[in-house]
Design a protein around this motif. Sequence first.
Motif, PDB file in Angstrom:
ATOM      1  N   GLN A 193       8.343  59.361  58.293  1.00 33.50           N
ATOM      2  CA  GLN A 193       6.991  59.861  58.069  1.00 33.50           C
ATOM      3  C   GLN A 193       6.338  60.354  59.348  1.00 33.50           C
ATOM      4  O   GLN A 193       5.184  60.779  59.335  1.00 33.50           O
ATOM      5  CB  GLN A 193       6.152  58.756  57.423  1.00 33.50           C
ATOM      6  N   GLN A 194       7.095  60.332  60.426  1.00 35.12           N
ATOM      7  CA  GLN A 194       6.589  60.796  61.716  1.00 35.12           C
ATOM      8  C   GLN A 194       7.008  62.250  61.965  1.00 35.12           C
ATOM      9  O   GLN A 194       7.414  62.624  63.058  1.00 35.12           O
ATOM     10  CB  GLN A 194       7.124  59.896  62.843  1.00 35.12           C
ATOM     11  N   THR A 195       6.878  63.072  60.936  1.00 36.55           N
ATOM     12  CA  THR A 195       7.343  64.452  61.026  1.00 36.55           C
ATOM     13  C   THR A 195       6.718  65.186  62.202  1.00 36.55           C
ATOM     14  O   THR A 195       7.401  65.942  62.912  1.00 36.55           O
ATOM     15  CB  THR A 195       7.018  65.203  59.715  1.00 36.55           C
ATOM     16  N   ASP A 196       5.423  64.992  62.430  1.00 38.74           N
ATOM     17  CA  ASP A 196       4.735  65.718  63.491  1.00 38.74           C
ATOM     18  C   ASP A 196       5.239  65.332  64.884  1.00 38.74           C
ATOM     19  O   ASP A 196       5.058  66.087  65.840  1.00 38.74           O
ATOM     20  CB  ASP A 196       3.222  65.464  63.424  1.00 38.74           C
ATOM     21  N   VAL A 197       5.852  64.163  64.990  1.00 34.57           N
ATOM     22  CA  VAL A 197       6.413  63.717  66.272  1.00 34.57           C
ATOM     23  C   VAL A 197       7.910  64.013  66.337  1.00 34.57           C
ATOM     24  O   VAL A 197       8.415  64.543  67.324  1.00 34.57           O
ATOM     25  CB  VAL A 197       6.165  62.204  66.473  1.00 34.57           C
ATOM     26  N   VAL A 198       8.616  63.665  65.271  1.00 35.99           N
ATOM     27  CA  VAL A 198      10.077  63.750  65.284  1.00 35.99           C
ATOM     28  C   VAL A 198      10.563  65.191  65.346  1.00 35.99           C
ATOM     29  O   VAL A 198      11.474  65.515  66.118  1.00 35.99           O
ATOM     30  CB  VAL A 198      10.662  63.030  64.046  1.00 35.99           C
ATOM     31  N   VAL A 199       9.987  66.082  64.540  1.00 32.81           N
ATOM     32  CA  VAL A 199      10.480  67.458  64.485  1.00 32.81           C
ATOM     33  C   VAL A 199      10.380  68.159  65.840  1.00 32.81           C
ATOM     34  O   VAL A 199      11.370  68.737  66.309  1.00 32.81           O
ATOM     35  CB  VAL A 199       9.772  68.257  63.370  1.00 32.81           C
ATOM     36  N   PRO A 200       9.230  68.154  66.528  1.00 31.43           N
ATOM     37  CA  PRO A 200       9.191  68.798  67.847  1.00 31.43           C
ATOM     38  C   PRO A 200      10.126  68.145  68.865  1.00 31.43           C
ATOM     39  O   PRO A 200      10.728  68.841  69.700  1.00 31.43           O
ATOM     40  CB  PRO A 200       7.728  68.643  68.282  1.00 31.43           C
ATOM     41  N   MET A 201      10.275  66.823  68.790  1.00 28.89           N
ATOM     42  CA  MET A 201      11.163  66.111  69.706  1.00 28.89           C
ATOM     43  C   MET A 201      12.610  66.528  69.490  1.00 28.89           C
ATOM     44  O   MET A 201      13.349  66.793  70.451  1.00 28.89           O
ATOM     45  CB  MET A 201      11.001  64.601  69.486  1.00 28.89           C
ATOM     46  N   VAL A 202      13.019  66.608  68.225  1.00 28.54           N
ATOM     47  CA  VAL A 202      14.383  67.025  67.908  1.00 28.54           C
ATOM     48  C   VAL A 202      14.611  68.469  68.316  1.00 28.54           C
ATOM     49  O   VAL A 202      15.633  68.810  68.937  1.00 28.54           O
ATOM     50  CB  VAL A 202      14.660  66.836  66.398  1.00 28.54           C
ATOM     51  N   ALA A 203      13.660  69.349  67.981  1.00 28.63           N
ATOM     52  CA  ALA A 203      13.800  70.772  68.313  1.00 28.63           C
ATOM     53  C   ALA A 203      13.893  70.971  69.821  1.00 28.63           C
ATOM     54  O   ALA A 203      14.702  71.780  70.303  1.00 28.63           O
ATOM     55  CB  ALA A 203      12.631  71.561  67.729  1.00 28.63           C
ATOM     56  N   ASN A 204      13.083  70.243  70.578  1.00 34.32           N
ATOM     57  CA  ASN A 204      13.118  70.359  72.034  1.00 34.32           C
ATOM     58  C   ASN A 204      14.476  69.957  72.583  1.00 34.32           C
ATOM     59  O   ASN A 204      15.037  70.620  73.468  1.00 34.32           O
ATOM     60  CB  ASN A 204      12.010  69.503  72.649  1.00 34.32           C
ATOM     61  N   LEU A 249      12.160  72.583  60.436  1.00 29.82           N
ATOM     62  CA  LEU A 249      13.382  72.776  61.203  1.00 29.82           C
ATOM     63  C   LEU A 249      14.116  74.054  60.817  1.00 29.82           C
ATOM     64  O   LEU A 249      14.863  74.617  61.619  1.00 29.82           O
ATOM     65  CB  LEU A 249      14.297  71.566  61.036  1.00 29.82           C
ATOM     66  N   ALA A 250      13.915  74.525  59.587  1.00 34.38           N
ATOM     67  CA  ALA A 250      14.622  75.721  59.122  1.00 34.38           C
ATOM     68  C   ALA A 250      13.937  77.018  59.544  1.00 34.38           C
ATOM     69  O   ALA A 250      14.432  78.098  59.233  1.00 34.38           O
ATOM     70  CB  ALA A 250      14.764  75.689  57.604  1.00 34.38           C
ATOM     71  N   LYS A 251      12.841  76.916  60.265  1.00 35.59           N
ATOM     72  CA  LYS A 251      12.148  78.133  60.694  1.00 35.59           C
ATOM     73  C   LYS A 251      12.979  78.959  61.664  1.00 35.59           C
ATOM     74  O   LYS A 251      12.896  80.188  61.666  1.00 35.59           O
ATOM     75  CB  LYS A 251      10.807  77.771  61.340  1.00 35.59           C
ATOM     76  N   ASP A 252      13.759  78.272  62.513  1.00 34.75           N
ATOM     77  CA  ASP A 252      14.512  79.033  63.518  1.00 34.75           C
ATOM     78  C   ASP A 252      15.936  78.522  63.698  1.00 34.75           C
ATOM     79  O   ASP A 252      16.551  78.708  64.738  1.00 34.75           O
ATOM     80  CB  ASP A 252      13.788  79.018  64.864  1.00 34.75           C
ATOM     81  N   VAL A 312      19.120  79.057  50.836  1.00 35.56           N
ATOM     82  CA  VAL A 312      19.806  80.352  50.819  1.00 35.56           C
ATOM     83  C   VAL A 312      21.192  80.194  50.212  1.00 35.56           C
ATOM     84  O   VAL A 312      21.828  81.170  49.820  1.00 35.56           O
ATOM     85  CB  VAL A 312      19.910  80.949  52.234  1.00 35.56           C
ATOM     86  N   GLN A 313      21.643  78.946  50.147  1.00 36.38           N
ATOM     87  CA  GLN A 313      22.950  78.660  49.554  1.00 36.38           C
ATOM     88  C   GLN A 313      22.937  77.213  49.077  1.00 36.38           C
ATOM     89  O   GLN A 313      22.356  76.334  49.705  1.00 36.38           O
ATOM     90  CB  GLN A 313      24.056  78.858  50.599  1.00 36.38           C
ATOM     91  N   SER A 314      23.570  76.947  47.961  1.00 37.93           N
ATOM     92  CA  SER A 314      23.715  75.572  47.481  1.00 37.93           C
ATOM     93  C   SER A 314      24.923  75.520  46.560  1.00 37.93           C
ATOM     94  O   SER A 314      25.393  76.538  46.063  1.00 37.93           O
ATOM     95  CB  SER A 314      22.459  75.104  46.736  1.00 37.93           C
ATOM     96  N   GLY A 315      25.418  74.316  46.352  1.00 41.33           N
ATOM     97  CA  GLY A 315      26.565  74.179  45.471  1.00 41.33           C
ATOM     98  C   GLY A 315      27.335  72.912  45.751  1.00 41.33           C
ATOM     99  O   GLY A 315      26.803  71.957  46.334  1.00 41.33           O
ATOM    100  N   TYR A 339      19.523  75.992  54.369  1.00 43.45           N
ATOM    101  CA  TYR A 339      18.223  76.639  54.547  1.00 43.45           C
ATOM    102  C   TYR A 339      18.200  77.384  55.876  1.00 43.45           C
ATOM    103  O   TYR A 339      18.775  76.926  56.863  1.00 43.45           O
ATOM    104  CB  TYR A 339      17.093  75.610  54.550  1.00 43.45           C
ATOM    105  N   GLY A 340      17.491  78.499  55.912  1.00 44.64           N
ATOM    106  CA  GLY A 340      17.248  79.203  57.162  1.00 44.64           C
ATOM    107  C   GLY A 340      18.487  79.846  57.749  1.00 44.64           C
ATOM    108  O   GLY A 340      19.550  79.914  57.126  1.00 44.64           O
ATOM    109  N   SER A 341      18.348  80.302  58.997  1.00 45.65           N
ATOM    110  CA  SER A 341      19.457  80.931  59.712  1.00 45.65           C
ATOM    111  C   SER A 341      19.323  80.631  61.198  1.00 45.65           C
ATOM    112  O   SER A 341      18.245  80.316  61.692  1.00 45.65           O
ATOM    113  CB  SER A 341      19.462  82.445  59.475  1.00 45.65           C
TER     114      SER A 341
END
Length: 301
Positions: free
Chosen positions: A277-288, A80-83, A36-39, A53-55
């Motif tokens: 490469q552990q996106t399916d594990v790391v992303v939910p863990m970080v989000a939680n 991660l940028a979904k929410d 949504v922004q870069s520079g 990315y995201g908001s």
Amino acid sequence: MNKLLIIALLAIFAACQPASKKHELSMKDSTQLKPVQSGYADVNGLKMYYEVYGSGKPLVMIHGSYMNIPLNWAHMIPSLAKDRQVIVAEMQGHGRTKDIERELSYEGMADDVSGLLKHLKVDSADILGYSMGGGIAFQVAVRHPQQVRRLVILSGTYAHDGWWPEVEAVFATFTGDMFKGTPIQQQYDSMGNDPARFDAYIKKVIRVDTKPYDWSNEVKNIKAPILMAIGDADGVRYEHALELFRAKGGGKMGDMGGRPKSRLAILPGTTHVGMMQQTDVVVPMVANFLDADLDAPPPTF
């Protein structure tokens, strides 16, 4: 560790990192996600490249040594940028952020991240760092605590001896020749850098870790909650992660004494490179961790 083994490890590292074009296709095809922004932000003498990315609540993600945004984060940004608002940047001499006549240091790069947040008018953010980015994230929290809400460290250290001794010994042997033909060299060349300076670039970056450092006292006094995650086959010593977790209130039965606000994760079957490469594990863990009410009592029957 002999030279052949070092080259083999670097070959594995290169094989584990898809080329930038593949990353871009992955992001485009799966999510049509665009920043949504870069520079470029003028911070501390740098023209620092960044993307947003995201908001939502801001999360800054800091890449590892020799990496850039697509190499390190293409698989994690869409989820991660979904929410939340995801802010990614390229550190001094990496990617589209051109090098300047300044020594690379964890402290200096942390100040650059702080400057980027000010440029974006973000008062406070969650900070996530991988490998070298983990060291930068620690220093952001030490040097600019008012800008850090929560801290996530993926396979990073807060002292040079946080690495296994054989890993630390390898750092000083790095040369540009070891990286020839890898996505790291391809990215370096594609960003308009001087190919003749590739060896100097490799050596300049690795000096961040060959120079002894120890921020144990400062890191243990960080007020922000910390999630530290390493792999069970990582380059980071288990005891290093455990020492910090105990200092942050870990090492007791949470059902009886309450849970600490900080967390520790050791991912099974995971190497240092494999962490990314552990996106399916790391992303939910970080989000939680980022979304959790850390003051909530432990569950009861």
